[in-house]
Design an enzyme around this catalytic site. Structure first.
Site, PDB file in Angstrom:
ATOM      1  CG  ASP A 114      -0.230   0.026   2.560  1.00 60.17           C
ATOM      2  OD1 ASP A 114       0.952  -0.389   2.606  1.00 60.17           O
ATOM      3  OD2 ASP A 114      -0.827   0.476   3.553  1.00 60.17           O
ATOM      4  CG  ASP A 135       4.058   0.066   1.705  1.00 59.18           C
ATOM      5  OD1 ASP A 135       3.546  -1.049   1.801  1.00 59.18           O
ATOM      6  OD2 ASP A 135       3.783   1.004   2.489  1.00 59.18           O
ATOM      7  CG  ASN A 178       0.552   3.386   4.250  1.00 62.57           C
ATOM      8  OD1 ASN A 178       0.293   3.370   5.446  1.00 62.57           O
ATOM      9  ND2 ASN A 178       1.566   2.712   3.725  1.00 62.57           N
ATOM     10  CB  THR A 238       4.573  -4.225   2.951  1.00 64.30           C
ATOM     11  OG1 THR A 238       4.213  -3.784   1.630  1.00 64.30           O
ATOM     12  CG2 THR A 238       5.765  -5.155   2.869  1.00 64.30           C
ATOM     13  CG  PHE A 257      -1.937   1.290   9.502  1.00 64.88           C
ATOM     14  CD1 PHE A 257      -2.949   2.215   9.734  1.00 64.88           C
ATOM     15  CD2 PHE A 257      -1.668   0.926   8.194  1.00 64.88           C
ATOM     16  CE1 PHE A 257      -3.675   2.765   8.696  1.00 64.88           C
ATOM     17  CE2 PHE A 257      -2.389   1.469   7.142  1.00 64.88           C
ATOM     18  CZ  PHE A 257      -3.394   2.392   7.388  1.00 64.88           C
ATOM     19  CG  ASN A 258       0.384  -3.048   7.490  1.00 66.89           C
ATOM     20  OD1 ASN A 258      -0.075  -2.009   7.026  1.00 66.89           O
ATOM     21  ND2 ASN A 258       1.656  -3.401   7.321  1.00 66.89           N
ATOM     22  CG  HIS A 316       7.174   0.209   9.937  1.00 59.70           C
ATOM     23  ND1 HIS A 316       7.346   0.019  11.282  1.00 59.70           N
ATOM     24  CD2 HIS A 316       6.708   1.484   9.802  1.00 59.70           C
ATOM     25  CE1 HIS A 316       6.997   1.108  11.941  1.00 59.70           C
ATOM     26  NE2 HIS A 316       6.606   2.017  11.066  1.00 59.70           N
ATOM     27  CG  ASP A 317       5.927  -1.746   4.772  1.00 57.01           C
ATOM     28  OD1 ASP A 317       5.496  -2.321   5.789  1.00 57.01           O
ATOM     29  OD2 ASP A 317       5.272  -0.893   4.150  1.00 57.01           O
TER      30      ASP A 317
HETATM   31  C1  BDR Z   1       2.770  -0.282   8.625  1.00 58.99           C
HETATM   32  O1  BDR Z   1       1.697   0.631   8.415  1.00 58.99           O
HETATM   33  C2  BDR Z   1       1.917   1.414   7.285  1.00 58.99           C
HETATM   34  O2  BDR Z   1       1.624   2.751   7.546  1.00 58.99           O
HETATM   35  C3  BDR Z   1       3.357   1.210   6.881  1.00 58.99           C
HETATM   36  O3  BDR Z   1       3.502   1.279   5.479  1.00 58.99           O
HETATM   37  C4  BDR Z   1       3.672  -0.166   7.410  1.00 58.99           C
HETATM   38  O4  BDR Z   1       3.301  -1.163   6.475  1.00 58.99           O
HETATM   39  C5  BDR Z   1       3.438   0.041   9.935  1.00 58.99           C
HETATM   40  O5  BDR Z   1       2.524  -0.091  10.964  1.00 58.99           O
HETATM   41 CA    CA Z   2       2.803  -0.582   4.174  1.00 53.76          CA
END
Ligand code: BDR
Ligand code: CA
Length: 317
Positions: free
Chosen positions: A9, A14, A36, A120, A161-162, A234-235
């Protein structure tokens, strides 16, 4: 090189994951999901990034909303477009005329037993693909996910979030019986880039400088919104087990997603106890291991990821 499909996303981190895959893996396809930003934005961003990095990788758009949860976006961190902070080229092509789920199935069939599905974003596309084609779990070498965590969340006190975007989809994926790797916030927050780290990208050409602009925006956003000083990569962390397993330690254990409404919805609950081989009395025993859960990132990881961006950039100049 390991064939990989990136379900994403984009999203600043990402975008980094995409380039990390280009450098070290055989990126066969990109599928997009809301997250996102809206699906329209994340798909457009994926196509812009392909143009920037001169990739002809197939791109297909997928789910525009979660299975049952209400739709949220990460605009507060990633901006109005989902990739604010840099001038990105206009896409020079449209996404494929097929749903992301079809592209996931087609790619997995073509690379039976070899394809890694890296997710991701929210897990809606992955859950739908597994539900639609039961053989998918045999076709995949593994699924590797950025999501969840064993400490503080970033949407609620405990939810990441994911996973929070589509908890039902996440739980379906974790229960699917595919070898699964999971890297959560407690680990990815330790893979953060400072302003000085980001500046090292400025020696490169257009791609590296665009990524530096994006990461500067992302770092400032995370500092403002979440009070963290470095931009968590993160990703790209999700790709590590298939790029260089020595850069992350894992524990094979059980992870489930809290689905009940209430303050813990979307939380990942991980078995981190080490129970002895004795009668448990009042204690609940461990459920069977279903994921390789990331525990410890190598201090070398940030440098490895940033170098990948410079390497991809150098090939273009
Ligand atoms: C995840 O949430 C998204 O905002 C980032 O791209 C990442 O995949 C982190 O919590
Ligand atoms: Ca992401």
């Amino acid at each position: 090189m390991t064939p990989v499909l990136l379900d994403c996303d984009p999203g600043h981190d990402d975008a980094v994951a995409l380039l990390y895959a280009v450098r070290h893996m055989d990126l066969r396809a990109i599928t997009t999901v809301y997250g996102n930003q809206t699906l329209e934005h994340t798909t457009r961003n994926a196509l812009s990034l392909c143009r920037l990095a001169q990739l002809d990788t197939p791109v297909a758009a997928g789910a525009s909303r979660p299975l049952v949860a209400p739709h949220i976006t990460g605009g507060a961190v990633h901006g109005k477009t989902g990739l604010d902070g840099a001038e990105l080229p206009e896409p020079d092509r449209a996404p494929l005329d097929m749903h992301a789920v079809e592209l996931i199935l087609r790619t997995a069939r073509e690379h039976r037993g070899e394809l890694v599905l890296a997710a991701t974003g929210a897990l809606t596309n992955v859950a739908l693909a597994l539900a639609l084609e039961p053989k998918l779990k045999e076709w995949l070498r593994g699924i590797t996910i950025m999501g969840g965590g064993t400490g503080t969340g970033n949407v609620t006190e405990v939810a990441e979030f994911n996973i929070y975007c589509d908890p039902e989809a996440a739980e379906m994926v974790l229960r699917a019986g595919v070898p699964t790797w999971l890297v959560g916030l407690d680990v990815t927050r330790r893979v953060g880039v400072s302003a000085a780290d980001i500046a090292t990208l400025r020696v490169g050409g257009k791609l590296a400088n665009t990524m530096a602009d994006l990461l500067d925006f992302f770092r400032a956003s995370l500092e403002r919104v979440q009070g963290v000083a470095t931009a968590s990569l993160h990703d790209p962390c999700a790709l590590v087990p298939f790029i260089d397993p020595s850069l992350m330690e894992y524990r094979h254990t059980n992870v489930r997603v809290e689905l009940a409404p209430g303050i813990a919805r979307g939380m990942t609950v991980a078995e981190l106890r080490r129970l002895g081989n004795v009668p448990l009395g009042h204690m609940r025993g461990s459920a069977p291991a279903n994921v390789y859960l990331a525990r410890e990132p190598s201090p070398k990881l940030v440098g490895h990821i940033l170098q990948a961006i410079l390497d991809v950039d150098a090939k273009l100049n």
